[in-house]
Design a protein around this motif. Structure first.
Motif, PDB file in Angstrom:
ATOM      1  N   CYS A 118       0.876  -1.173   0.000  1.00 40.68           N
ATOM      2  CA  CYS A 118       0.000   0.000   0.000  1.00 40.68           C
ATOM      3  C   CYS A 118       0.909   1.217   0.000  1.00 40.68           C
ATOM      4  O   CYS A 118       1.837   1.304   0.799  1.00 40.68           O
ATOM      5  CB  CYS A 118      -0.878  -0.051   1.243  1.00 40.68           C
ATOM      6  SG  CYS A 118      -1.533   1.513   1.804  1.00 40.68           S
ATOM      7  N   SER A 119       0.665   2.146  -0.919  1.00 46.47           N
ATOM      8  CA  SER A 119       1.599   3.261  -1.062  1.00 46.47           C
ATOM      9  C   SER A 119       0.922   4.428  -1.756  1.00 46.47           C
ATOM     10  O   SER A 119      -0.105   4.270  -2.424  1.00 46.47           O
ATOM     11  CB  SER A 119       2.829   2.811  -1.871  1.00 46.47           C
ATOM     12  OG  SER A 119       3.695   3.895  -2.149  1.00 46.47           O
ATOM     13  N   THR A 144      11.972   3.459   2.125  1.00 46.84           N
ATOM     14  CA  THR A 144      11.414   4.249   3.217  1.00 46.84           C
ATOM     15  C   THR A 144      12.179   3.896   4.486  1.00 46.84           C
ATOM     16  O   THR A 144      13.029   3.008   4.477  1.00 46.84           O
ATOM     17  CB  THR A 144       9.909   3.989   3.393  1.00 46.84           C
ATOM     18  OG1 THR A 144       9.354   4.946   4.302  1.00 46.84           O
ATOM     19  CG2 THR A 144       9.630   2.587   3.922  1.00 46.84           C
ATOM     20  N   CYS A 183      10.760  -0.957  -0.540  1.00 47.39           N
ATOM     21  CA  CYS A 183       9.295  -0.869  -0.591  1.00 47.39           C
ATOM     22  C   CYS A 183       8.666  -1.791  -1.626  1.00 47.39           C
ATOM     23  O   CYS A 183       7.431  -1.828  -1.744  1.00 47.39           O
ATOM     24  CB  CYS A 183       8.870   0.566  -0.879  1.00 47.39           C
ATOM     25  SG  CYS A 183       9.197   1.729   0.453  1.00 47.39           S
ATOM     26  N   THR A 242      10.901   7.761   0.000  1.00 45.08           N
ATOM     27  CA  THR A 242       9.623   8.462   0.084  1.00 45.08           C
ATOM     28  C   THR A 242       9.321   8.831   1.530  1.00 45.08           C
ATOM     29  O   THR A 242       9.612   8.073   2.457  1.00 45.08           O
ATOM     30  CB  THR A 242       8.479   7.592  -0.471  1.00 45.08           C
ATOM     31  OG1 THR A 242       7.258   8.317  -0.350  1.00 45.08           O
ATOM     32  CG2 THR A 242       8.345   6.270   0.280  1.00 45.08           C
ATOM     33  N   TRP A 246       3.460   4.166   3.356  1.00 43.97           N
ATOM     34  CA  TRP A 246       3.759   2.870   2.735  1.00 43.97           C
ATOM     35  C   TRP A 246       3.534   1.784   3.762  1.00 43.97           C
ATOM     36  O   TRP A 246       3.834   1.961   4.949  1.00 43.97           O
ATOM     37  CB  TRP A 246       5.210   2.813   2.243  1.00 43.97           C
ATOM     38  CG  TRP A 246       5.557   1.454   1.670  1.00 43.97           C
ATOM     39  CD1 TRP A 246       5.381   1.048   0.389  1.00 43.97           C
ATOM     40  CD2 TRP A 246       6.102   0.330   2.373  1.00 43.97           C
ATOM     41  NE1 TRP A 246       5.781  -0.256   0.240  1.00 43.97           N
ATOM     42  CE2 TRP A 246       6.232  -0.723   1.451  1.00 43.97           C
ATOM     43  CE3 TRP A 246       6.496   0.104   3.694  1.00 43.97           C
ATOM     44  CZ2 TRP A 246       6.732  -1.978   1.797  1.00 43.97           C
ATOM     45  CZ3 TRP A 246       6.988  -1.139   4.057  1.00 43.97           C
ATOM     46  CH2 TRP A 246       7.118  -2.167   3.116  1.00 43.97           C
TER      47      TRP A 246
END
Length: 421
Positions: A118-119, A144, A183, A242, A246
């Motif tokens: 999920c991001s 991340t 990620c 990022t 996430w």
């Protein structure tokens, strides 16, 4: 020209997602109101010059998957194809096996994304970063920051802080290496297949006949262990970190957390998907998605972090919080659903209570990630969200806490910390 590849794995994976994965392929499980895969596709179609999306996995094509692909192509006006592997080939083996399809049309670059993440999917930012860092044929990993303890559960990257080059890569190290984690979202160019091909040739040379349990074990290649570990420190691999959200989606509990993250993102990306308080409607608290076909009594209270699927019926005085209610479910008057997933066509009786224990990351640690717990720990069921499979009936005034109820069960009493077979 750009392409995107989404890796969805196959049916023998996702055991931590049961019993929900019994009814629907995990990548099609609805998170924040839409199939998990749709969030990836929506991010891809926003990237300029994106020409095709390829989905690679070894699920057998079925009516549900075919319908999703057809509807997605109609909605997003972009070619979307499913390429079925003949066996589990690993994250690198899958894209290598279908390299001709990926390279058709001569794309200058392509994204590779794992489906179970999920991001915010900062794909455009990764493209800009790739042009500004390294040589034209460099590759980019989205990274991340995690805390020291949880970093051991992920691929860890050591970077040159000045250039962002990946100097060292270790998948799930036994001791602390770095708090920068992989990620599962990558930006490659066609040169990546030369590096995967080198591993494939080495696998063929090293392969012994007695090891041949599948058709071609040389094709089983892992991007993380086989490719990134070798590329680190060679001036080819860079990390774009990022600061946005996430999370992995390994367990059902993490699906509820992912739903919360996506619902919050909808304020920017899809405000039309968020319910609001209206005269004659239910009381909405926080971020809530309600499918237009759902029937909800105006005295019900929903939210925060609630997703209501197609054809759901919710009666008077019902309270739902931090939950996903799947299509056709019936929540009768004055029942209470907290930290739970209510399966397809299930019924919760009047004044019943269905409650789980949230498995959220530590709110006091900005770098904490969600723990994907196994079902059991020390011989006992791990307290987590409550999951009702499809066609489960909870009678009136029954209480179900921290339990998993398999499909097609009619309960006649209360349960706590149980798997109900």
């Amino acid at each position: 020209m750009l392409k995107a590849v989404i890796l969805i794995g196959g049916p023998q994976k996702g055991t931590r997602f049961r019993p929900l994965s019994f009814e629907v392929p995990k990548p099609l499980f609805p998170v924040a109101g839409v199939p998990m895969l749709q969030h990836h596709i929506e991010a891809c179609v926003k990237v300029p010059n994106m020409k095709e999306i390829l989905i690679i996995g070894f699920y057998q094509p079925n009516e549900e998957l075919n319908r999703f692909l057809f509807n997605s192509q109609q909605e997003f006006k972009i070619p979307i194809r499913y390429l079925q592997e003949y066996a589990a080939l690993g994250t690198g083996g899958g894209i290598y096996h279908f390299r001709d399809q990926i390279l058709s049309g001569n794309p200058e670059a392509f994204f590779v994304m794992n489906a179970d993440v999920c991001s915010a999917f900062p794909l455009a930012e990764m493209l800009i970063f790739q042009k500004e860092h390294g040589e034209p044929n460099s590759f980019v990993i989205l990274g991340t920051t995690a805390n020291r303890k949880q970093s051991l559960n992920y691929g860890c990257l050591v970077e040159n802080e000045n250039t962002n080059e990946v100097l060292h890569y270790v998948e799930k190290p036994s001791t602390f290496v770095s708090d920068i984690i992989n990620c599962g979202i990558y930006l490659f160019n066609p040169e990546i297949f030369q590096h995967i091909g080198t591993v494939f040739q080495k696998n063929q040379q090293d392969m012994r006949v007695e090891d041949s349990d599948i058709v071609d074990p040389a094709q089983v290649i892992r991007l993380e262990q086989d490719i990134f570990t070798a590329l680190a420190g060679q001036g080819k691999l860079y990390v774009y970190k990022t600061l946005s959200f996430w999370s992995q989606i390994k367990s059902a509990g993490s699906a509820i957390y992912a739903s919360r993250l996506y619902l919050n993102q909808y304020h920017t990306t899809h405000p039309e998907r968020l319910a609001s308080n209206k005269q004659g409607g239910p009381n909405i608290s926080g971020n809530v998605y309600i499918h237009p076909t759902a029937s909800i009594d105006p005295t019900a209270t929903l939210g925060p972090n609630v997703s209501i699927g197609t054809g759901v019926t919710i009666g008077a005085g019902v309270r739902v919080r931090e939950s996903i209610i799947l299509h056709g479910a019936n929540l009768q008057d004055h029942c209470c659903v907290l930290n739970s997933i209510v399966g397809w066509e299930s019924t919760i009786g009047k004044w019943a209570r269905v409650e789980g224990t949230p498995s959220d990351p530590n709110p006091n640690d900005p770098f904490a990630k969600i723990d994907s717990e196994t079902l059991f720990r020390d011989g006992k069921l791990t307290p987590s969200i409550t999951i009702l499979g499809c066609n489960v009936t909870i009678p009136s005034e029954v209480i179900v806490l921290n339990s998993i109820v398999l499909p097609h069960k009619d309960l006649n009493r209360s349960f706590k910390n149980q798997i109900i077979l």
